[in-house]
Design an enzyme around this catalytic site. Structure first.
Site, PDB file in Angstrom:
ATOM      1  N   GLY A   1      11.725  13.126  13.301  1.00  0.00           N
ATOM      2  CA  GLY A   1      12.800  14.062  13.585  1.00  0.00           C
ATOM      3  C   GLY A   1      12.629  14.907  14.821  1.00  0.00           C
ATOM      4  N   SER A   2      11.896  14.419  15.814  1.00  0.00           N
ATOM      5  CA  SER A   2      11.764  15.240  17.023  1.00  0.00           C
ATOM      6  C   SER A   2      13.121  15.360  17.729  1.00  0.00           C
ATOM      7  CB  SER A   2      10.703  14.674  17.968  1.00  0.00           C
ATOM      8  OG  SER A   2      11.188  13.573  18.679  1.00  0.00           O
ATOM      9  N   ASN A   3      13.906  14.286  17.696  1.00  0.00           N
ATOM     10  CA  ASN A   3      15.248  14.383  18.291  1.00  0.00           C
ATOM     11  C   ASN A   3      16.150  15.305  17.487  1.00  0.00           C
ATOM     12  OD1 ASN A   3      15.887  12.556  20.750  1.00  0.00           O
ATOM     13  ND2 ASN A   3      14.489  11.340  19.488  1.00  0.00           N
TER      14      ASN A   3
ATOM     15  N   LEU B   1      16.842   4.135  10.703  1.00  0.00           N
ATOM     16  CA  LEU B   1      16.363   2.754  10.753  1.00  0.00           C
ATOM     17  C   LEU B   1      17.173   1.747   9.949  1.00  0.00           C
ATOM     18  CD1 LEU B   1      12.493   3.334  10.665  1.00  0.00           C
ATOM     19  CD2 LEU B   1      13.992   2.971  12.622  1.00  0.00           C
TER      20      LEU B   1
ATOM     21  N   ASP C   1      22.362  -2.311  17.745  1.00  0.00           N
ATOM     22  CA  ASP C   1      22.209  -2.083  19.194  1.00  0.00           C
ATOM     23  C   ASP C   1      23.227  -2.813  20.066  1.00  0.00           C
ATOM     24  OD1 ASP C   1      20.022  -0.508  18.545  1.00  0.00           O
ATOM     25  OD2 ASP C   1      18.626  -2.179  18.696  1.00  0.00           O
TER      26      ASP C   1
ATOM     27  N   GLU D   1      14.902  11.211  26.098  1.00  0.00           N
ATOM     28  CA  GLU D   1      15.753  11.392  24.908  1.00  0.00           C
ATOM     29  C   GLU D   1      16.080  12.860  24.703  1.00  0.00           C
ATOM     30  OE1 GLU D   1      14.622   7.652  22.092  1.00  0.00           O
ATOM     31  OE2 GLU D   1      13.558   9.491  21.685  1.00  0.00           O
TER      32      GLU D   1
ATOM     33  N   HIS E   1      18.687   4.504  21.554  1.00  0.00           N
ATOM     34  CA  HIS E   1      17.676   3.445  21.482  1.00  0.00           C
ATOM     35  C   HIS E   1      16.636   3.699  22.571  1.00  0.00           C
ATOM     36  CE1 HIS E   1      16.122  -0.405  20.270  1.00  0.00           C
ATOM     37  NE2 HIS E   1      15.896  -0.649  21.542  1.00  0.00           N
TER      38      HIS E   1
ATOM     39  N   ASN F   1      24.254   6.142  18.628  1.00  0.00           N
ATOM     40  CA  ASN F   1      22.835   5.922  18.359  1.00  0.00           C
ATOM     41  C   ASN F   1      22.073   6.066  19.668  1.00  0.00           C
ATOM     42  OD1 ASN F   1      20.494   4.968  16.884  1.00  0.00           O
ATOM     43  ND2 ASN F   1      20.742   3.019  17.967  1.00  0.00           N
TER      44      ASN F   1
HETATM   45  C1  GRF Z   1      13.427   7.698  18.943  1.00  0.00           C
HETATM   46  O1  GRF Z   1      12.608   7.074  19.874  1.00  0.00           O
HETATM   47  C2  GRF Z   1      14.776   7.063  18.941  1.00  0.00           C
HETATM   48  O2  GRF Z   1      15.145   6.533  20.156  1.00  0.00           O
HETATM   49  C3  GRF Z   1      14.592   5.946  17.979  1.00  0.00           C
HETATM   50  O3  GRF Z   1      13.761   6.467  16.976  1.00  0.00           O
HETATM   51  C4  GRF Z   1      12.933   7.472  17.528  1.00  0.00           C
HETATM   52  C5  GRF Z   1      13.065   8.695  16.658  1.00  0.00           C
HETATM   53  O4  GRF Z   1      12.104   9.645  16.961  1.00  0.00           O
HETATM   54  N1  GRF Z   1      15.822   5.347  17.582  1.00  0.00           N
HETATM   55  P1  GRF Z   1      12.163  11.091  16.279  1.00  0.00           P
HETATM   56  O5  GRF Z   1      12.157  10.866  14.774  1.00  0.00           O
HETATM   57  O6  GRF Z   1      13.399  11.747  16.738  1.00  0.00           O
HETATM   58  O7  GRF Z   1      10.917  11.779  16.733  1.00  0.00           O
END
Ligand code: GRF
Length: 189
Positions: free
Chosen positions: A12-14, A84, A144, A173, A103, A101
């Protein structure tokens, strides 16, 4: 208020980055984080930011329970941030052009089933690529393959491990994903 709903399966870093970005926004809010993984760290991240979470299993995703929940929350944009599982057709159709999404590669290279997380970066390293990047795209019924919204690349000639590549991709990202989300929401009527 325009509403974002996030789907995630892992760290969940994003998600955290998106939550922080929109925390002080009067026009856009994150209404919920949905996850297929009851042990995902992303659930703690959401709780820390006081954002409600919803956990579902494979059945719930396909039998209409997740869709019902979405219909109740009425998001303007559904954002897959490290999610996923494949989105079922009924959800994709209901939210056509409203699911995006990210990628961690320059699609169409290094996309498709099995190409996620470190698998992507390890393949890129093995193949001796000199650059990689990110692709933000709409989601359709195939992994994708939806229309691209934004791609950004980064040189990786100085990287000797998949982790170093991952760090460069993650920086892209975190920089671009919230901006793209904001622009898409601002362009809505
Ligand atoms: C990211 O690299 C995103 O592009 C991919 O999954 C990863 C998720 O990373 N689809 P996080 O959980 O947000 O750290």
């Amino acid at each position: 208020m325009k509403k974002i709903l996030l789907f995630a399966s892992g760290t969940g870093s994003n998600v955290e980055n998106i939550l922080k970005y929109f925390k002080i926004n009067n026009e856009i809010e994150v209404v919920s984080v949905f996850s297929n993984n009851p042990k995902a760290l992303v659930l703690a991240v959401a709780a820390h930011h006081n954002v409600p979470t919803y956990v579902f299993d494979k059945e719930g995703l396909t039998d209409g329970r997740v869709l019902n929940k979405l219909l109740t929350l009425r998001p303007d944009l559904i954002v897959l941030a490290g999610f996923l599982w494949k989105m079922p057709e009924q959800i994709v159709q209901q939210y056509s052009n409203k699911i995006i999404n990210i990628h961690p590669a320059l699609l169409p290279k290094y996309g498709g089933k099995g190409m996620y997380g470190m698998n992507v970066h390890e393949s890129i390293l093995t193949n001796g690529e000199v650059e990689t990047g990110i692709t933000i795209h709409y989601v359709n019924e195939h992994y994708d393959e939806g229309t691209y919204i934004l791609q950004r690349s980064v040189g990786i000639e100085d990287c000797s491990t998949a982790q170093e590549i991952a760090a460069k991709v993650q920086a892209l990202e975190h920089l671009y994903f919230p901006q793209v989300i904001e622009q898409l929401l601002k362009s809505l009527p």
